[in-house]
Design an enzyme around this catalytic site. Sequence first.
Site, short mmCIF file in Angstrom:
data_model
loop_
_atom_site.label_atom_id
_atom_site.label_comp_id
_atom_site.label_asym_id
_atom_site.label_seq_id
_atom_site.Cartn_x
_atom_site.Cartn_y
_atom_site.Cartn_z
N HIS A 64 -77.65 44.74 -65.70
CA HIS A 64 -77.38 44.00 -64.47
C HIS A 64 -77.86 44.78 -63.25
CE1 HIS A 64 -74.74 40.88 -66.34
NE2 HIS A 64 -74.66 41.83 -67.26
N GLU A 111 -68.41 38.05 -75.72
CA GLU A 111 -68.09 39.41 -75.23
C GLU A 111 -66.57 39.58 -75.16
OE1 GLU A 111 -69.28 40.12 -71.16
OE2 GLU A 111 -69.12 42.30 -71.35
N HIS A 161 -80.80 43.84 -71.47
CA HIS A 161 -79.50 43.41 -70.94
C HIS A 161 -78.98 44.48 -69.99
CE1 HIS A 161 -75.62 41.02 -71.52
NE2 HIS A 161 -75.34 41.96 -70.62
N ARG A 198 -75.75 43.77 -48.37
CA ARG A 198 -75.59 42.80 -47.28
C ARG A 198 -76.89 42.38 -46.62
NH1 ARG A 198 -70.00 45.10 -44.52
NH2 ARG A 198 -68.91 45.30 -46.52
N ASP A 221 -78.66 34.84 -63.38
CA ASP A 221 -77.47 34.34 -64.10
C ASP A 221 -76.48 33.61 -63.21
OD1 ASP A 221 -76.20 36.58 -62.88
OD2 ASP A 221 -74.94 36.94 -64.63
N GLY A 263 -70.11 36.97 -66.15
CA GLY A 263 -68.73 36.95 -65.66
C GLY A 263 -67.75 36.73 -66.80
N ASP A 288 -76.20 47.47 -70.01
CA ASP A 288 -75.34 46.55 -69.26
C ASP A 288 -75.16 46.95 -67.79
OD1 ASP A 288 -74.03 44.15 -69.21
OD2 ASP A 288 -72.23 44.80 -70.24
N HIS A 324 -74.48 35.23 -71.70
CA HIS A 324 -73.47 36.09 -72.30
C HIS A 324 -72.57 35.18 -73.15
CE1 HIS A 324 -74.51 38.82 -69.04
NE2 HIS A 324 -73.66 39.74 -69.46
#
Length: 352
Positions: free
Chosen positions: A28, A212, A26, A81, A148, A182, A290, A209
């Site tokens: 990101h 949380e 887990h 970008r 996700d 999110g 995380d 998720h």
Amino acid sequence: MTDHRDAPAVRDLHAFIAGLPKAELHVHHVGSASPRIVSELAARHPDSKVPTDPEALVDYFTFTDFAHFIEVYLSVVDLIRTPEDVRLLTYEVARDMARQQVRYAELTITPFSSTRRGIDERAFMDAIEDARKAAEAEFGTVLRWCFDIPGEAGLESAEETARLATDDRLRPEGLVSFGLGGPEIGVPRPQFKPYFDRAIAAGLRSVPHAGETTGPETVWDALNELRAERIGHGTSSARDPKLLAHLAEHRIPLEVCPTSNIATRAVRTLEEHPIKEFTRAGVIVTVNSDDPPMFGTDLNNEYAVAARLLGLDERGLASLAGNGVEASFLDDAGKAKLVAEIDAYTAAWLAP
Ligand SMILES: O=C(O)c1cccc(C(=O)CC[C@H]2O[C@@H](n3cnc4c(=O)[nH]cnc43)[C@H](O)[C@@H]2O)c1
Ligand SMILES: [Zn+2]
């Protein structure tokens, strides 16, 4: 991150953790950007409010609540970008993982956030795959992807994420799972069922998720509606004994991220974190970082935190690392190899 006032035995445990081969389940993509990468990207894009000075980032990465965290997170997303930004970030994240003896990681990526900001979808997939292959060849760290849905961005984001994850012409080789991230408040899980059904039908594993920032009912929804095979965080499960029993009986692991929960103020203090209640109830606990630089942590520190909260010695830590491997989506041969590596490392460390 090691506290140098630690007693010698604790220092030894830190050294043991530093060398322990690990899997991370887990973590990101954008949330793993090191201060160096964030400041490099911020300098490239002076219109951004993200500080270029790594020291100023410490303040910038201090969150008042979960909503503030997401606001700051998206300001970093805005720095990515070009496909080259994506490739650089992914490759550097793998380098940081390799330094911590992370042998295998399932990295959560939010392709919607990049494609909606104008990055070409084909170029995005090529960038992550190029970085994955280079990282495995150069650092020995195996990366896999979890795509996700950023739930708060609505069903448009769910449709786009499901399309990118299931279109055979786009779907990257490293993709193994489908997630939902999110904020949870005001974003009910059941509405995402059709998108998870499509992803599961295409062979992806379900890892939303849940629990949380909302109660145990969200975890039930993740299990019953989204057919979750692991739960991201699942913190509030501790408030529902029936849910704990269900997770234990069905061997649904929790992806626990202790420092994250404090940084986003989902849990008040580490001492109040329910990790011990999970293990007491027989739930499979995996420990994860995380968004490590944003939370001033890394995976090794999360293992040290878990050791303290659970009272683990070296064998306990090795068993925790084993949980990460067993709960992963590695194939059986990959799992056996990594577990053997953990066992050999632990035996050598403990040998007289
Ligand atoms: O990209 C957009 O344009 C966008 C628009 C509206 C909402 C969102 C999001 O909510 C993005 C959330 C983003 O946060 C990631 N993330 C990182 N750490 C965590 C966590 O601990 N819990 C939940 N989500 C987390 C997640 O992967 C999403 O990408 C975006
Ligand atoms: Zn997360």
